[in-house]
Write an enzyme that holds these catalytic residues in place. Structure first.
Site, PDB file in Angstrom:
ATOM      1  CB  CYS A 181      -0.978   3.405  13.155  1.00  0.00           C
ATOM      2  SG  CYS A 181       0.017   3.200  14.645  1.00  0.00           S
TER       3      CYS A 181
ATOM      4  CB  CYS B 145      -2.019   1.104  16.195  1.00  0.00           C
ATOM      5  SG  CYS B 145      -1.317   2.738  16.089  1.00  0.00           S
ATOM      6  CG  ASP B 146      -3.984  -1.160  13.017  1.00  0.00           C
ATOM      7  OD1 ASP B 146      -4.402  -0.972  14.167  1.00  0.00           O
ATOM      8  OD2 ASP B 146      -4.358  -0.500  12.038  1.00  0.00           O
TER       9      ASP B 146
END
Ligand SMILES: Cc1cc2nc3c(=O)[nH]c(=O)nc-3n(C[C@H](O)[C@H](O)[C@H](O)COP(=O)(O)OP(=O)(O)OC[C@H]3O[C@@H](n4cnc5c(N)ncnc54)[C@H](O)[C@@H]3O)c2cc1C
Length: 307
Positions: A133, A136-137
């Site tokens: 993701c 997210c990262d």
């Protein structure tokens, strides 16, 4: 003792939240069960610019509006992992890791999870450079080099998300052109930080404690090489979250749920909506359309069969 509902919805992404909006407006007592985040995959999306009525909206903002609208008509929300569904006469028993509920109809809106490539190093470096993701990262890879594997819409969404943080994004695709839609292709080709490596597969993820590189194979020339990267984002497709449904409803290609145009499965009173169903276009707009359709089919089922 189990609690009883007219409709139980599994999954609170766009499909599930829309279904809840429609079932509650129809006066049906509705429960939504969600295992991770209310809002579903929208919570991990940044800019959405193909959702009608909102030329540009952030995924979490759209999710919170959908959630507010669904709950305003009385949908009940429960956190829990649905682990088992039992069909007993006209009733559907839904067992979670915490509780048990009984519904007249259920709408399965559990979405998908990212497919794995199944190559050496992929599992070992999960969370240590292997990314599923980008939204997210991405912030963890500031000024670093990240590869994105894939050529679909999802791969380009991930690449365009990563350029905000990284110094370079290498899109590695086994074909010689992107499958992503035109507007995304043009954005990607016009982005100076994105480079493309065509006709190439990733055969291993390399590193010591974290990812330091990937091994590549050119499928046209057969040439193998190694590329230094700090992260690798896998965007090679999605697998429907249907493990719990084996033996309950027939599953189709790659585990997706076959439905008719009313989102009905072969089992009366079990509907499916969103990316989890077979032939889903895999967009927010299609997921909400499915959710509304499934809710209306659930209402029809309850009114004609059970009342
Ligand atoms: C990187 C990326 C960017 C994207 N950007 C866009 C975009 O800009 N525009 C667009 O239209 N689409 C975009 N998409 C696609 C979009 O995110 C999906 O089409 C949409 O979220 C599907 O909605 P859904 O409700 O079917 O499933 P999801 O949003 O996946 O929701 C399913 C929910 O079910 C829950 N769940 C699953 N199993 C269980 C269980 N056993 N028990 C309880 N809960 C469960 C999950 O936790 C999840 O919250 C993007 C996809 C990716 C990968």
């Amino acid at each position: 003792m189990s609690e009883n509902y007219d409709v139980i919805i599994i999954g609170a992404g766009p499909a599930g939240l829309t279904a809840a909006l429609y079932t509650t407006r129809a006066g049906l007592n509705t429960l939504i069960i969600e295992k991770e985040m209310f809002g579903g995959a929208l919570m991990n999306r940044d800019l959405i610019d193909n959702y009608p009525g909102h030329p540009e909206i952030l995924g979490p903002d759209l999710a919170s509006q959908m959630l507010e609208q669904a709950t305003s008509y009385g949908a009940e929300m429960q956190m829990g992992i649905v682990e088992q569904i039992i069909v007993k006469d006209n009733q559907k028993i839904v067992k979670t890791d915490q509780d048990e509920y009984v519904g007249n109809a259920i709408i399965i809106a559990g979405g998908t999870h990212a497919k794995k490539l199944g190559i050496p190093g992929e599992e070992e470096f999960a969370g240590k450079g292997v990314i599923h993701c980008a939204t997210c990262d991405g912030p963890l890879y500031r000024e670093q080099v990240v590869a994105v594997v894939g050529g679909s819409n999802d791969a380009i969404y991930e690449a365009l998300s990563l350029v905000k943080y990284t110094s370079k994004v290498l899109v590695i695709h086994r074909g010689d052109n992107l499958r992503a839609e035109k507007v995304l292709r043009e954005r990607a080709f016009g982005e100076p930080k994105i480079e493309f490596i065509w006709d190439t597969t990733v055969t291993a993820v390399l590193g010591e404690s974290t990812v330091s590189g990937i091994q590549l194979n050119n499928i046209k020339t057969g040439e193998t090489s190694t590329l230094n990267v700090d992260g690798v984002c896998m965007a090679v497709g999605n697998t429907p979250n249907t493990d719990i449904l084996a033996g309950i409803v027939k599953l189709g290609s790659e585990g997706a749920i076959p439905v008719n145009v009313s989102m009905e499965t072969e089992v009366p009173g079990i509907l499916a909506a969103g990316n989890i169903r077979e032939d889903s276009p895999m967009r927010v707009a299609s997921a909400i359309g499915d959710g509304a359709t499934a809710a209306m089919a659930a209402e029809r089922y309850i009114n004609t069969t059970l009342r």
